[in-house]
Scaffold this motif. Sequence first.
Motif: not given
Length: 360
Positions: A109-121
Amino acid sequence: MMESLLPAWLMPVAASVQAAKVDRIFIGLTIISALIVLLVVGLVVTFSIRYRRGSKADRGPLPEVVSREFEIGWTAATLFVFVFIFWWAASAEITAFSPPKDALEVHIVGKQWMWKAQSSNGAREINELHVPVNAPVRLVLTSQDVIHAFYIPALRLKRDAVPDQTTETWFQATKTGTFQLMCTEYCGTDHARMLGRVIVMEPQDYASWLAAQPEGDDLAHQGERLFSARGCSGCHAPGSSVHAPSLAGIWGQAVQLDGDKRATVDAAYIRDSILQPARDIVAGYAPIMPSYAGLLSDGEIQELTAYIRSLGAGPRVIRTPGVPPLSSRVPGNATERSPAMVPGAPVSDTPAPAGPAVRP
């Protein structure tokens, strides 16, 4: 190796399977462009010298047959080169939309101003992405505000993250190390600071890192709780009094819509169904589902999508009243959870409860 053909000041290190394809296309286009420039410049210089003012060169018209054959040949050659370049580049790009079935799935998920990542686990990160080397990784991207572009130069990977939509791509890293992540779509004041890093690790190191992360449910279990908390079970759980389609085993299947249309149940379809349920109605059902636009965040939509996917994908399609099935039901079909997107993770064969409805 392809990277030996490219000086370090021209291209970053190639660290993925896709990088070799991209570099070959880059080199090919550079060579073709250089040849065209040399041809044009060479002709300009030659004609400038040969037909300079005061020279005795013959300036009479060329024979008609020579002129016609030259034009036909030049046009045909240019067309062939154009079609070849288009096919070559398009074939490499199309592969980005077909990740391997066993790929590690990561939601971005991109948002001003960072990248948020989440794996399926369930592992969560901000401006970082840990992945194992030599393992395919499938990225599902969206944006919380404006258009962003997820770009990893060393992997030759770039994909837009678009608000209210999901985009997908995949990569397979071939080298361990830390590689730069950036946004290449101007997204506001701090666009240049929207940076991160991708850490590619050996499988055993990745497993150790994963084990050290805070315990938490995976996306599917989070979506399961959200499904009940948001009242989805009131319409689509088994035994519900509301006339709504069941989602058990529909992932990847075709559904019949009103107006003689069909759609495939995937991440984009589910997202549209949640935010714009009245746009495409499943045949045989009334348009009674409300829109959840503004009520669910992008992360929550990803959780619901993961939950629906975890319900399994059977060889059947949605059966609706008064509408003939699109394909035959296979005897003995059973709903099952999809395998965890972690290398070596066990597969659960426990049936899951029905999920939220897609389109009423």
